[in-house]
Structures are given as structure tokens and as C-alpha cells.
Design an enzyme around this catalytic site. Structure first.
Site, PDB file in Angstrom:
ATOM      1  N   CYS A  99       0.843  -1.197   0.000  1.00 22.18           N
ATOM      2  CA  CYS A  99       0.000   0.000   0.000  1.00 22.18           C
ATOM      3  C   CYS A  99       0.882   1.254   0.000  1.00 22.18           C
ATOM      4  O   CYS A  99       1.989   1.244   0.540  1.00 22.18           O
ATOM      5  CB  CYS A  99      -0.911   0.014   1.222  1.00 22.18           C
ATOM      6  SG  CYS A  99      -2.057   1.417   1.257  1.00 22.18           S
ATOM      7  N   ASP A 138       0.435   3.764   1.726  1.00 17.45           N
ATOM      8  CA  ASP A 138       0.421   4.340   3.079  1.00 17.45           C
ATOM      9  C   ASP A 138       1.846   4.625   3.576  1.00 17.45           C
ATOM     10  O   ASP A 138       2.708   3.741   3.550  1.00 17.45           O
ATOM     11  CB  ASP A 138      -0.291   3.354   4.024  1.00 17.45           C
ATOM     12  CG  ASP A 138      -0.632   3.982   5.363  1.00 17.45           C
ATOM     13  OD1 ASP A 138       0.303   4.438   6.062  1.00 17.45           O
ATOM     14  OD2 ASP A 138      -1.825   4.024   5.709  1.00 17.45           O
ATOM     15  N   ARG A 196       3.087   4.789   6.341  1.00 17.23           N
ATOM     16  CA  ARG A 196       3.547   4.035   7.521  1.00 17.23           C
ATOM     17  C   ARG A 196       4.013   2.624   7.181  1.00 17.23           C
ATOM     18  O   ARG A 196       4.502   1.906   8.045  1.00 17.23           O
ATOM     19  CB  ARG A 196       2.404   3.961   8.550  1.00 17.23           C
ATOM     20  CG  ARG A 196       1.975   5.327   9.045  1.00 17.23           C
ATOM     21  CD  ARG A 196       0.628   5.262   9.755  1.00 17.23           C
ATOM     22  NE  ARG A 196      -0.452   4.958   8.824  1.00 17.23           N
ATOM     23  CZ  ARG A 196      -1.742   4.906   9.164  1.00 17.23           C
ATOM     24  NH1 ARG A 196      -2.106   5.112  10.404  1.00 17.23           N
ATOM     25  NH2 ARG A 196      -2.665   4.637   8.259  1.00 17.23           N
ATOM     26  N   HIS A 232      -2.119  -3.966   5.026  1.00 13.29           N
ATOM     27  CA  HIS A 232      -1.976  -3.565   6.433  1.00 13.29           C
ATOM     28  C   HIS A 232      -3.354  -3.357   7.045  1.00 13.29           C
ATOM     29  O   HIS A 232      -4.305  -2.979   6.357  1.00 13.29           O
ATOM     30  CB  HIS A 232      -1.118  -2.302   6.564  1.00 13.29           C
ATOM     31  CG  HIS A 232      -1.724  -1.082   5.956  1.00 13.29           C
ATOM     32  ND1 HIS A 232      -2.360  -0.110   6.695  1.00 13.29           N
ATOM     33  CD2 HIS A 232      -1.830  -0.678   4.669  1.00 13.29           C
ATOM     34  CE1 HIS A 232      -2.802   0.845   5.889  1.00 13.29           C
ATOM     35  NE2 HIS A 232      -2.505   0.526   4.643  1.00 13.29           N
ATOM     36  N   CYS A 263      -6.357  -0.131   6.807  1.00 14.78           N
ATOM     37  CA  CYS A 263      -6.047   0.517   5.515  1.00 14.78           C
ATOM     38  C   CYS A 263      -7.161   1.501   5.142  1.00 14.78           C
ATOM     39  O   CYS A 263      -8.336   1.135   5.067  1.00 14.78           O
ATOM     40  CB  CYS A 263      -5.889  -0.547   4.434  1.00 14.78           C
ATOM     41  SG  CYS A 263      -5.479   0.150   2.817  1.00 14.78           S
TER      42      CYS A 263
HETATM   43 CO    CO Z   1      -3.477   1.250   2.990  1.00 14.83          CO
END
Ligand code: CO
Length: 223
Positions: free
Chosen positions: A42, A44, A46, A98, A101
Site C-alpha cells: 500500500c 500508506d 507508515r 496492512h 487501511c
Molecule cells: Co493502505
């Protein structure tokens, strides 16, 4: 402007530190990359691939998009997979989602988010596929987390169903696809019990995840 300068300064000091530790590091990497892994994750911020599996530059080939989706019409993702498998000859492809999400949550919230809804549509298709299992989960957070897991399962199957992987297996090339999920709350990766390295595995995986919820109990218990 200061925020952007900060990155360039960070880069200089990072490069200095790496060279201080290994004077030939960049010279060696500049010749060629030879990663054993392709990571599909992803976007993302993090869930940074190299950081969470503690690998140096050159060790993992990476493709990231919102909610780690692998669609058979996405030339960007397919090109990455083709290059990784046919040129770099990676042995392992990891699809890593994750928990929590935002893309998966947005696919479930019934609201309009703009253009991205067309991308998230693929997650809604997965939600429909597992509608009975998801309907039985009362907590919204748990429902999203389970869909995060099922989304990974479906993307692993999707990678395995590409012509690229089918052709690789036919040539006798050893390439295995794994499904993982990362916990934002503890920084730990869980294996989702799906690893596909041939057509038989693919067939078994398709059936297993649709027909039983054995794994659901196992993964939620370990969360
Ligand atoms: Co995500």
C-alpha cells in the site's frame, strides 16, 4: 521551502553515513541491482517496504498503490511484475497489506470520494465475494481488518493469475507468491497462510479462502 530542503539535507547526511560504513556501497549498487524479492504494498506512508523488513537499497523491488491492488488491466503494476520476474528473476513476490487501511475502509463506508472510487471498486468486488463472512462480523473495525486480509488473499491470487506468472511456471521458473499483512499498532507482519508456487496451489487457494473460515479464527486470535 524549508520542508523540502530538509529532505536534501537528510539525503546528504544519509549518503555520508552509508559511505563511512562501506566505502564501496554505491559503486557496487550502481553496477546492477539483484533483488530476490518483489514487494507489492500500500502507498500508506507508515508501511515503507525496505524499512519494515529491514532491507538495504538494492535488496527489494517495490510497487505500491492505494490498497495494494493487482488488476489485470493495470499496465503499471503488470510491467513491474514482468520486469521483476523476467529480468530480475525474483524468487518471491510478496503482497503486503496492512490493518486499518484507509483505502479498504473507504471502499466500505458507502460515501463518494471522487475518482478513487473507481479504483476502490475492486475492493468492493472482494467484499461481495466474501459477503457472508463479512456480514457475520459486528464490529466495523474488525470488518475492515478482515477485508484488509481478504483483499491481500485476492491480490495474491490475482498475481498468480497473470500471464507473466503462468508463463514463468511453464518455463520451470521458481517464483512463489506470498500474502502478508502488517499491523500499524505493533509493527509486526503476519503471514496469511497463502503461498502459491504453482497452478495446483492456485486452485487450492481459490477454494480454501471462499469455503472455510478456519483461517479467520486463527488470524483474528493472533492479532
Ligand atoms: Co493502505
Amino acid at each position: 521551502m524549508e520542508k523540502i530542503r530538509k529532505l536534501l539535507e537528510n539525503n546528504r547526511s544519509w549518503s555520508d553515513r552509508v559511505v563511512a560504513d562501506d566505502a564501496d556501497f554505491f559503486r557496487g549498487l550502481a553496477q546492477q541491482q539483484n533483488p530476490d524479492y518483489l514487494w507489492i504494498g500500500c502507498s500508506d506512508s507508515r508501511v515503507s517496504a525496505n524499512v519494515i523488513v529491514d532491507l538495504a537499497p538494492g535488496e527489494i523491488f517495490v510497487h505500491r498503490n492505494v490498497a495494494n491492488l493487482v488488476n489485470h488491466t493495470d499496465m503499471n503494476c503488470l510491467s513491474v511484475i514482468q520486469f521483476a520476474v523476467e529480468v530480475l528473476q525474483v524468487e518471491h513476490i510478496i503482497v503486503c497489506g496492512h490493518y486499518g487501511c484507509g483505502g479498504v475502509a473507504a471502499a466500505l463506508d458507502g460515501k463518494r470520494h471522487g475518482l478513487i472510487d473507481n479504483w476502490l471498486r475492486h475492493i468492493q468486488d472482494t467484499a461481495h465475494l466474501y459477503a457472508d463472512e463479512l456480514a457475520a462480523i459486528t464490529s466495523n473495525e474488525a470488518k475492515i481488518d478482515r477485508l484488509c486480509e481478504l483483499n491481500v488473499v485476492e491480490q495474491v491470487i490475482s498475481v498468480a493469475e497473470t500471464t507473466i506468472i503462468g508463463d514463468a511456471w511453464k518455463r520451470g521458473q521458481d517464483v512463489k507468491i506470498h500474502g502478508w499483512i502488517y499491523g500499524l499498532k505493533d509493527g509486526l507482519i503476519r503471514e496469511l497462510g497463502i503461498s502459491i508456487c504453482n497452478e495446483n496451489d492456485l486452485e487450492r487457494s481459490r477454494k480454501r479462502f471462499l469455503l472455510t473460515d478456519e483461517r479467520h479464527d486463527a488470524t483474528t486470535a493472533s492479532k
